[in-house]
Motif scaffolding. Structure first.
Motif, PDB file in Angstrom:
ATOM      1  N   THR A 237      23.060 -66.449  23.819  1.00 35.63           N
ATOM      2  CA  THR A 237      21.944 -67.226  23.259  1.00 35.63           C
ATOM      3  C   THR A 237      21.457 -66.754  21.895  1.00 35.63           C
ATOM      4  OG1 THR A 237      20.295 -65.837  24.393  1.00 35.63           O
ATOM      5  CG2 THR A 237      21.128 -67.765  25.590  1.00 35.63           C
ATOM      6  N   LEU A 238      21.951 -65.635  21.388  1.00 34.16           N
ATOM      7  CA  LEU A 238      21.435 -65.121  20.126  1.00 34.16           C
ATOM      8  C   LEU A 238      21.776 -66.040  18.947  1.00 34.16           C
ATOM      9  CD1 LEU A 238      19.941 -62.772  18.748  1.00 34.16           C
ATOM     10  CD2 LEU A 238      22.160 -61.664  18.419  1.00 34.16           C
ATOM     11  N   GLU A 239      22.978 -66.594  18.946  1.00 36.00           N
ATOM     12  CA  GLU A 239      23.384 -67.432  17.816  1.00 36.00           C
ATOM     13  C   GLU A 239      22.486 -68.662  17.657  1.00 36.00           C
ATOM     14  OE1 GLU A 239      25.142 -70.649  15.698  1.00 36.00           O
ATOM     15  OE2 GLU A 239      25.061 -70.622  17.903  1.00 36.00           O
ATOM     16  N   PRO A 240      22.244 -69.449  18.702  1.00 38.36           N
ATOM     17  CA  PRO A 240      21.323 -70.584  18.501  1.00 38.36           C
ATOM     18  C   PRO A 240      19.897 -70.148  18.176  1.00 38.36           C
ATOM     19  CG  PRO A 240      21.985 -70.384  20.810  1.00 38.36           C
ATOM     20  CD  PRO A 240      22.866 -69.495  20.026  1.00 38.36           C
ATOM     21  N   HIS A 241      19.487 -68.996  18.674  1.00 35.97           N
ATOM     22  CA  HIS A 241      18.144 -68.507  18.368  1.00 35.97           C
ATOM     23  C   HIS A 241      17.994 -68.178  16.882  1.00 35.97           C
ATOM     24  CE1 HIS A 241      14.381 -66.344  18.585  1.00 35.97           C
ATOM     25  NE2 HIS A 241      14.961 -65.205  18.234  1.00 35.97           N
ATOM     26  N   LEU A 242      19.075 -67.698  16.267  1.00 38.44           N
ATOM     27  CA  LEU A 242      19.014 -67.282  14.864  1.00 38.44           C
ATOM     28  C   LEU A 242      19.379 -68.393  13.878  1.00 38.44           C
ATOM     29  CD1 LEU A 242      20.611 -63.704  15.069  1.00 38.44           C
ATOM     30  CD2 LEU A 242      18.194 -64.323  15.044  1.00 38.44           C
ATOM     31  N   ARG A 243      19.717 -69.567  14.350  1.00 38.13           N
ATOM     32  CA  ARG A 243      20.106 -70.656  13.456  1.00 38.13           C
ATOM     33  C   ARG A 243      19.042 -70.999  12.414  1.00 38.13           C
ATOM     34  NH1 ARG A 243      22.918 -74.753  17.856  1.00 38.13           N
ATOM     35  NH2 ARG A 243      24.769 -73.453  18.267  1.00 38.13           N
ATOM     36  N   PRO A 244      17.748 -70.976  12.771  1.00 40.39           N
ATOM     37  CA  PRO A 244      16.734 -71.292  11.751  1.00 40.39           C
ATOM     38  C   PRO A 244      16.761 -70.354  10.548  1.00 40.39           C
ATOM     39  CG  PRO A 244      15.768 -71.426  13.931  1.00 40.39           C
ATOM     40  CD  PRO A 244      17.132 -70.834  14.102  1.00 40.39           C
ATOM     41  N   LEU A 245      17.382 -69.166  10.686  1.00 33.97           N
ATOM     42  CA  LEU A 245      17.436 -68.223   9.566  1.00 33.97           C
ATOM     43  C   LEU A 245      18.553 -68.557   8.581  1.00 33.97           C
ATOM     44  CD1 LEU A 245      16.885 -64.863  11.500  1.00 33.97           C
ATOM     45  CD2 LEU A 245      15.191 -66.257  10.293  1.00 33.97           C
ATOM     46  N   ASN A 246      19.405 -69.542   8.944  1.00 33.29           N
ATOM     47  CA  ASN A 246      20.488 -70.000   8.053  1.00 33.29           C
ATOM     48  C   ASN A 246      21.387 -68.854   7.592  1.00 33.29           C
ATOM     49  OD1 ASN A 246      19.627 -72.767   8.045  1.00 33.29           O
ATOM     50  ND2 ASN A 246      17.986 -72.196   6.629  1.00 33.29           N
ATOM     51  N   LEU A 247      21.838 -68.055   8.538  1.00 36.51           N
ATOM     52  CA  LEU A 247      22.722 -66.939   8.219  1.00 36.51           C
ATOM     53  C   LEU A 247      24.136 -67.438   7.961  1.00 36.51           C
ATOM     54  CD1 LEU A 247      21.573 -64.360  10.918  1.00 36.51           C
ATOM     55  CD2 LEU A 247      20.745 -64.599   8.581  1.00 36.51           C
ATOM     56  N   THR A 248      24.877 -66.716   7.135  1.00 40.53           N
ATOM     57  CA  THR A 248      26.284 -67.022   6.929  1.00 40.53           C
ATOM     58  C   THR A 248      27.080 -66.568   8.154  1.00 40.53           C
ATOM     59  OG1 THR A 248      26.808 -64.882   5.930  1.00 40.53           O
ATOM     60  CG2 THR A 248      25.958 -66.615   4.468  1.00 40.53           C
ATOM     61  N   PRO A 249      28.311 -67.068   8.338  1.00 36.53           N
ATOM     62  CA  PRO A 249      29.118 -66.605   9.470  1.00 36.53           C
ATOM     63  C   PRO A 249      29.300 -65.084   9.514  1.00 36.53           C
ATOM     64  CG  PRO A 249      30.094 -68.563   8.509  1.00 36.53           C
ATOM     65  CD  PRO A 249      28.969 -68.167   7.603  1.00 36.53           C
ATOM     66  N   VAL A 250      29.467 -64.479   8.340  1.00 42.63           N
ATOM     67  CA  VAL A 250      29.615 -63.027   8.307  1.00 42.63           C
ATOM     68  C   VAL A 250      28.336 -62.339   8.759  1.00 42.63           C
ATOM     69  CG1 VAL A 250      30.019 -61.034   6.823  1.00 42.63           C
ATOM     70  CG2 VAL A 250      31.376 -63.111   6.509  1.00 42.63           C
ATOM     71  N   GLN A 251      27.202 -62.810   8.268  1.00 40.58           N
ATOM     72  CA  GLN A 251      25.922 -62.230   8.671  1.00 40.58           C
ATOM     73  C   GLN A 251      25.687 -62.399  10.169  1.00 40.58           C
ATOM     74  OE1 GLN A 251      23.470 -64.460   5.895  1.00 40.58           O
ATOM     75  NE2 GLN A 251      23.057 -62.615   4.684  1.00 40.58           N
ATOM     76  N   MET A 252      26.023 -63.584  10.687  1.00 40.66           N
ATOM     77  CA  MET A 252      25.846 -63.820  12.117  1.00 40.66           C
ATOM     78  C   MET A 252      26.734 -62.889  12.928  1.00 40.66           C
ATOM     79  SD  MET A 252      24.138 -65.608  14.299  1.00 40.66           S
ATOM     80  CE  MET A 252      23.543 -67.056  13.410  1.00 40.66           C
ATOM     81  N   GLY A 253      27.964 -62.687  12.479  1.00 43.75           N
ATOM     82  CA  GLY A 253      28.857 -61.775  13.181  1.00 43.75           C
ATOM     83  C   GLY A 253      28.329 -60.353  13.202  1.00 43.75           C
ATOM     84  N   LEU A 254      27.752 -59.933  12.094  1.00 50.01           N
ATOM     85  CA  LEU A 254      27.194 -58.581  12.028  1.00 50.01           C
ATOM     86  C   LEU A 254      26.009 -58.421  12.984  1.00 50.01           C
ATOM     87  CD1 LEU A 254      27.324 -57.917   8.173  1.00 50.01           C
ATOM     88  CD2 LEU A 254      28.758 -56.887   9.940  1.00 50.01           C
ATOM     89  N   MET A 255      25.238 -59.478  13.196  1.00 48.80           N
ATOM     90  CA  MET A 255      24.106 -59.401  14.126  1.00 48.80           C
ATOM     91  C   MET A 255      24.589 -59.080  15.538  1.00 48.80           C
ATOM     92  SD  MET A 255      21.388 -59.856  12.334  1.00 48.80           S
ATOM     93  CE  MET A 255      20.127 -60.210  13.558  1.00 48.80           C
ATOM     94  N   PHE A 256      25.770 -59.584  15.883  1.00 47.60           N
ATOM     95  CA  PHE A 256      26.278 -59.392  17.241  1.00 47.60           C
ATOM     96  C   PHE A 256      26.803 -57.976  17.493  1.00 47.60           C
ATOM     97  CE2 PHE A 256      26.140 -63.960  17.501  1.00 47.60           C
ATOM     98  CZ  PHE A 256      25.913 -64.202  18.843  1.00 47.60           C
ATOM     99  N   ILE A 257      27.045 -57.214  16.442  1.00 42.70           N
ATOM    100  CA  ILE A 257      27.577 -55.865  16.655  1.00 42.70           C
ATOM    101  C   ILE A 257      26.496 -54.792  16.523  1.00 42.70           C
ATOM    102  CG2 ILE A 257      29.817 -56.614  15.800  1.00 42.70           C
ATOM    103  CD1 ILE A 257      29.290 -54.978  13.269  1.00 42.70           C
ATOM    104  N   LEU A 258      25.263 -55.179  16.220  1.00 41.14           N
ATOM    105  CA  LEU A 258      24.219 -54.181  16.005  1.00 41.14           C
ATOM    106  C   LEU A 258      23.932 -53.371  17.260  1.00 41.14           C
ATOM    107  CD1 LEU A 258      21.663 -56.110  13.741  1.00 41.14           C
ATOM    108  CD2 LEU A 258      23.000 -54.090  13.121  1.00 41.14           C
TER     109      LEU A 258
END
Length: 457
Positions: A237-258
């Motif tokens: 569920t993290l990806e749809p939750h963060l969609r309003p922040l308009n992250l790039t695919p690379v940024q979104m991928g980095l969020m998942f490895i934190l």
């Protein structure tokens, strides 16, 4: 920490295999959903292909734990890692199937068999680690988990890169081949002594229900399930939750490895703390509180006067990784100590039983997290769902903390881990709760077990 040559060999072999195993079971995440959609599959269908993996691990891990000493830990380990490698390679040829139902059906079949192999490898490896590292169970387990965490991070990255380079088959064929090589190394270099099939000390085998009657084991299982629910929920569920922040695919991928990276980096530290400085229950309580704090702000919760922001999410995910690691490492080490303290024999049969329970409950949480979490987010939204996850961890902290305060001090409850191995056979038998080996009442209830611990050091 001063490991023997044998211990270093076991740790290195398992760490390499654990890394390769994690890569193989996670590499399809970036591209399999798109491939399934091109075959006509729905999100529910290919989502279940991912979910059935954890459900299978939950169901079969206790079986491996029960029969570990009969079949031999080394045989189960080698068979498991070999199965994962072959199924990984086979998964790479599913794109040749054009019929939607056949594609999804074969995906389910291959993924289920792969999960059975994964459960065999994980359960046997954890059992051997618990047996071979009598004074450093937490540290050795944490080292393996570090390599597993790194593998889960590397898997999707390598999988996506190989997919772009050579199409659907290449990632599975390449990484499955690497794991097959790791399986060969494991077969050749894993010491056989103490890991072969044996009929010795079968008392605890099959006493699954006796083990989960112990309050400390129940609390550990509850903590494991809640921790794995938290990580599974975020993955789904993290990806749809963060969609309003308009992250790039690379940024979104980095969020998942934190959180995974934080867990991998700190796992050895938690293992050392658990082995030498703090009670496992203290670390469980601490970790649960930290996870609860992370989920308070990751939404943030509806009653927290803050707005969703990238910085807040980054800090929350890092904090989650800290608490998540403390809970997982301490539950593994603590459950093994508790089982021995309550009268289970200090041998491979007990280690395999407890490792099977740990692996099974962790997989259950990983199945519940994305499944129930997705439904809850649809109905009540991400912020309110985080309230539920936070409450679960507050319950873990309160129940574990109260039990720790009300039970006997650790010095009287926990004998030195594997201390009985240094005693004669007759002396070791005196540590067991009296009763017939084939009777499920051997270990009795938690209360009766404690009453018979008067002779424990």
């Amino acid at each position: 920490m001063a490991y023997t040559r044998r211990q270093w060999l076991i740790l290195v072999v398992f760490s390499i295999a654990q890394f390769c195993n994690a890569v193989c079971v996670s590499l399809q995440a970036p591209f399999y959903p798109g491939e399934a959609e091109r075959k006509g599959a729905t999100a529910s269908q290919y989502g279940l292909v991912f979910g059935v993996f954890e459900l299978t691990v939950f169901l079969v891990s206790p079986v491996y734990g029960r029969f570990m000493t009969r079949w031999g830990a080394k045989f189960i380990n080698n068979s498991g890692i070999f199965t994962v490698s072959v199924m990984c390679i086979l998964f790479g040829f599913l794109d040749r199937i054009n019929d939607t139902d056949a594609f999804i059906g074969c995906s389910f079949a291959v993924r289920i068999v792969e999960a059975m192999g994964n459960a065999a490898f994980i359960t046997s490896a954890f059992s051997i680690i618990a047996k071979e590292f009598p004074k450093n169970v937490g540290s050795a387990f944490a080292t393996m988990e570090t390599f597993f965490g790194v593998g889960l991070i590397v898997g999707p990255t390598v999988g996506g890169a190989l997919y772009e380079l050579g199409g659907y088959t290449l990632p599975f064929a390449a990484m499955g081949g690497v794991l097959l090589g790791a399986a060969t190394v494991t077969t050749c270099f894993l010491p056989s002594e103490g890991a072969e099939a044996s009929t010795e000390s079968q008392a605890s085998r099959g006493h699954f229900f006796a083990a989960i009657k112990l309050p400390s084991i129940v609390l550990a299982c509850f903590a494991i399930i809640c921790a794995s629910i938290s990580i599974g929920f975020l993955q789904a569920t993290l990806e749809p939750h963060l969609r309003p922040l308009n992250l790039t695919p690379v940024q979104m991928g980095l969020m998942f490895i934190l959180n995974g990276s934080t867990y991998a980096l700190l796992a050895p530290f938690w293992g050392k703390m658990c082995d030498s400085y703090l009670s496992p229950r203290t670390l469980i309580t601490f970790g649960a509180v930290v996870v609860a704090i992370a989920f308070t702000f990751i939404g943030p919760m509806p009653f927290v006067p803050l707005n969703l922001s990238l910085a807040l999410c980054i800090v929350s995910l890092i904090v989650h990784g800290i608490g998540f690691g403390a809970v997982l490492v301490s539950t593994f080490a603590g459950a093994h100590r508790d089982a021995i303290a309550y009268g289970f024999p200090d041998d491979l049969s007990t280690y395999s039983l407890v490792s099977g329970i740990w692996t099974s409950t962790f997989a259950l949480g990983c199945f519940i997290g994305p499944s129930a979490g997705g439904v809850l987010v649809d109905y009540i939204g991400f912020p309110w769902t985080t309230v539920i996850v936070m409450v679960l961890h507050i319950l873990v902290a309160l129940s574990t903390g109260l039990y720790h305060c009300c039970s006997s001090p650790p010095d009287t409850v926990y004998p030195p881990v594997h201390d009985s191995l240094a005693r004669s056979k007759d002396e070791r038998q005196s540590l067991l709760v009296p009763g017939h080996d084939d009777d499920d009442s051997t270990y009795g209830s938690a209360g009766s077990s404690r009453e018979n611990l008067g002779t424990l050091p």
